[in-house]
Design an enzyme around this catalytic site. Structure first.
Site, mmCIF file in Angstrom:
data_model
loop_
_atom_site.group_PDB
_atom_site.id
_atom_site.type_symbol
_atom_site.label_atom_id
_atom_site.label_comp_id
_atom_site.label_asym_id
_atom_site.label_seq_id
_atom_site.Cartn_x
_atom_site.Cartn_y
_atom_site.Cartn_z
ATOM 1 N N TRP A 14 0.828 -1.202 0.000
ATOM 2 C CA TRP A 14 0.000 0.000 0.000
ATOM 3 C C TRP A 14 0.867 1.258 0.000
ATOM 4 O O TRP A 14 0.578 2.227 -0.699
ATOM 5 C CB TRP A 14 -0.934 -0.029 1.196
ATOM 6 C CG TRP A 14 -1.995 1.032 1.266
ATOM 7 C CD1 TRP A 14 -2.401 1.690 2.385
ATOM 8 C CD2 TRP A 14 -2.818 1.554 0.197
ATOM 9 N NE1 TRP A 14 -3.412 2.588 2.084
ATOM 10 C CE2 TRP A 14 -3.679 2.511 0.752
ATOM 11 C CE3 TRP A 14 -2.889 1.296 -1.169
ATOM 12 C CZ2 TRP A 14 -4.604 3.226 -0.015
ATOM 13 C CZ3 TRP A 14 -3.815 2.011 -1.935
ATOM 14 C CH2 TRP A 14 -4.658 2.951 -1.369
ATOM 15 N N SER A 136 -10.013 0.382 -1.911
ATOM 16 C CA SER A 136 -8.799 0.469 -2.733
ATOM 17 C C SER A 136 -7.901 -0.724 -2.466
ATOM 18 O O SER A 136 -7.570 -1.007 -1.306
ATOM 19 C CB SER A 136 -8.048 1.764 -2.419
ATOM 20 O OG SER A 136 -7.904 1.925 -1.009
ATOM 21 N N ALA A 138 -4.105 -2.202 -3.246
ATOM 22 C CA ALA A 138 -2.796 -1.668 -3.607
ATOM 23 C C ALA A 138 -2.431 -1.978 -5.056
ATOM 24 O O ALA A 138 -1.914 -1.117 -5.777
ATOM 25 C CB ALA A 138 -1.727 -2.221 -2.663
ATOM 26 N N LYS A 189 -14.952 -2.432 8.821
ATOM 27 C CA LYS A 189 -15.194 -3.269 7.644
ATOM 28 C C LYS A 189 -14.223 -4.441 7.555
ATOM 29 O O LYS A 189 -14.545 -5.483 6.974
ATOM 30 C CB LYS A 189 -15.166 -2.419 6.361
ATOM 31 C CG LYS A 189 -13.839 -1.750 6.044
ATOM 32 C CD LYS A 189 -12.902 -2.613 5.231
ATOM 33 C CE LYS A 189 -11.535 -1.982 5.098
ATOM 34 N NZ LYS A 189 -10.594 -2.856 4.357
ATOM 35 N N ASP A 242 -16.084 0.725 1.001
ATOM 36 C CA ASP A 242 -14.979 -0.145 1.403
ATOM 37 C C ASP A 242 -15.496 -1.507 1.854
ATOM 38 O O ASP A 242 -14.860 -2.542 1.619
ATOM 39 C CB ASP A 242 -14.188 0.523 2.527
ATOM 40 C CG ASP A 242 -12.711 0.146 2.508
ATOM 41 O OD1 ASP A 242 -12.320 -0.672 1.648
ATOM 42 O OD2 ASP A 242 -11.955 0.672 3.329
ATOM 43 N N THR A 246 -14.227 -5.140 0.238
ATOM 44 C CA THR A 246 -13.508 -6.138 1.024
ATOM 45 C C THR A 246 -14.345 -7.378 1.329
ATOM 46 O O THR A 246 -13.790 -8.411 1.705
ATOM 47 C CB THR A 246 -12.995 -5.543 2.349
ATOM 48 O OG1 THR A 246 -14.074 -4.906 3.022
ATOM 49 C CG2 THR A 246 -11.904 -4.536 2.104
ATOM 50 N N SER A 252 -8.777 -9.091 -0.934
ATOM 51 C CA SER A 252 -8.807 -8.575 0.429
ATOM 52 C C SER A 252 -8.145 -9.572 1.370
ATOM 53 O O SER A 252 -8.530 -10.742 1.433
ATOM 54 C CB SER A 252 -10.256 -8.336 0.876
ATOM 55 O OG SER A 252 -10.335 -8.217 2.277
ATOM 56 N N GLU A 274 -5.681 -6.809 9.117
ATOM 57 C CA GLU A 274 -5.913 -5.906 10.242
ATOM 58 C C GLU A 274 -7.132 -6.307 11.067
ATOM 59 O O GLU A 274 -7.199 -6.056 12.272
ATOM 60 C CB GLU A 274 -6.077 -4.463 9.739
ATOM 61 C CG GLU A 274 -4.801 -3.808 9.233
ATOM 62 C CD GLU A 274 -3.918 -3.272 10.358
ATOM 63 O OE1 GLU A 274 -4.108 -3.666 11.527
ATOM 64 O OE2 GLU A 274 -3.020 -2.466 10.051
#
Length: 324
Positions: A14, A136, A138, A189, A242, A246, A252, A274
């Site tokens: 990213w 988004s 990467a 999310k 988002d 994902t 994702s 995350e």
């Protein structure tokens, strides 16, 4: 406000993608990487190990010297959420006052329950915190595929100036002053994407996936309201947008983590999800505000090993019938 020099801290996928975007926007870009091996690869091969086939723009300077990177008009912090505090503390020792520091991590800190901009404000009081989030990947951004995100700062004029500074023909940042709302969407999310991956990994079908995403968004919106987010932020790019991305793609990391869990496999330790770190914190914060988040709670119990995937699914299906 003139923003010509941009530093990107973090040479992962990213961070590299954002450095590419800033360079394409005509900015002078310095990419800081802590890991010596990765920094050497970026500088020598002009290619990210995490984005094979994507050549680094010639104008991007790679460095391991944080003081050098800190001499910028704006700084993008692209490090994992749980590493944000340590990085900001180091940055604070060398950066000048008033520089916008934009958090690009989607998470909440363990123990403190603090969002990324709160950590920046606490550890670098001379900085001006901001947040970048939205649907988004990467690889898409690095390759110049069309992407739209949200960039928020408490000062609307600053948010707009930052958005204009990194805007390109294929990367469109919308600006906002709802910092907390943008942070909440990005963090919550990830947890819901793990749940979506579990649904797919268990082969529960498209109908279940649609229901999961819809009810998941209801959880996200309830959590957002409890913490002061604006409704339009929750339904915008950094919230619903988002979440849709994902919850629907193996690109994702959080979705892929859920698929692995559903299949009884261990998630890829080399790919940071995350949501794994955010799930228990999100649940703790929801309980403090009496926010009902059954899907997120199910994910947290599966990750903690206190409930199997099948038990978690059964617990959700056995919930009392209620009005929507």
């Amino acid at each position: 406000m003139s923003i010509e020099r941009i530093a990107v801290l973090g040479g992962g996928a990213w961070g590299t993608a954002l450095a590419q975007t800033c360079a394409r926007a005509g900015r002078s870009v310095t990419l800081w990487e802590y890991d010596a091996t990765n920094a050497e690869h970026l500088a020598g091969k002009r290619e990210s190990r995490f984005l094979p086939g994507v050549r680094l723009e010639d104008s991007i300077k790679v460095t391991r010297a944080l003081p050098e990177a800190a001499r910028a008009d704006a700084i993008l912090l692209v490090v994992p959420a749980q590493a944000m505090r340590a990085t900001v503390k180091s940055l604070a020792q060398t950066m000048p006052a008033g520089v916008p520091v934009i958090a690009c991590a989607k998470g909440i800190e363990h123990g403190t329950h603090k969002f990324m901009t709160e950590i920046i404000a606490e550890c670098a009081p001379q900085a001006t915190p901001a947040i970048l989030s939205g649907p988004s990947f990467a690889a898409d951004v690095a390759r110049g595929l069309p992407t739209a995100v949200t960039l928020a700062a408490s000062d609307g004029n600053l948010a707009e100036a930052l958005a204009r500074a990194i805007n390109t023909s294929t990367f469109r940042p919308y600006h906002s002053t709802d910092v907390r709302g943008v942070e909440i969407g990005g963090a919550a999310k990830n947890v819901l994407a793990i749940a979506s991956g579990i649904v797919t990994g268990r082969g529960l079908g498209a109908s279940a996936a649609a229901a999961l995403t819809t009810r998941g968004f209801a959880e996200l919106a309830r959590f957002g309201r409890a913490f002061g987010a604006k409704p339009e932020t929750m339904t915008g790019l950094s919230g619903l947008g988002d979440l849709i991305l994902t919850c629907s793609s193996p690109q994702s990391r959080n979705f892929s983590c859920g698929v692995a869990l559903a299949k009884g496999e261990k998630p890829d330790q080399g790919k940071l999800a995350e949501g794994v770190f955010t799930a228990p914190v999100l649940l703790e914060m929801a309980r403090e505000k009496n926010v009902e988040m059954p899907i997120s709670a199910a994910v947290a119990t599966v990750l903690a090993g206190t409930m199997s995937v099948d038990q978690a699914i059964e617990s959700l299906l056995a919930r009392p019938i209620r009005g929507e």
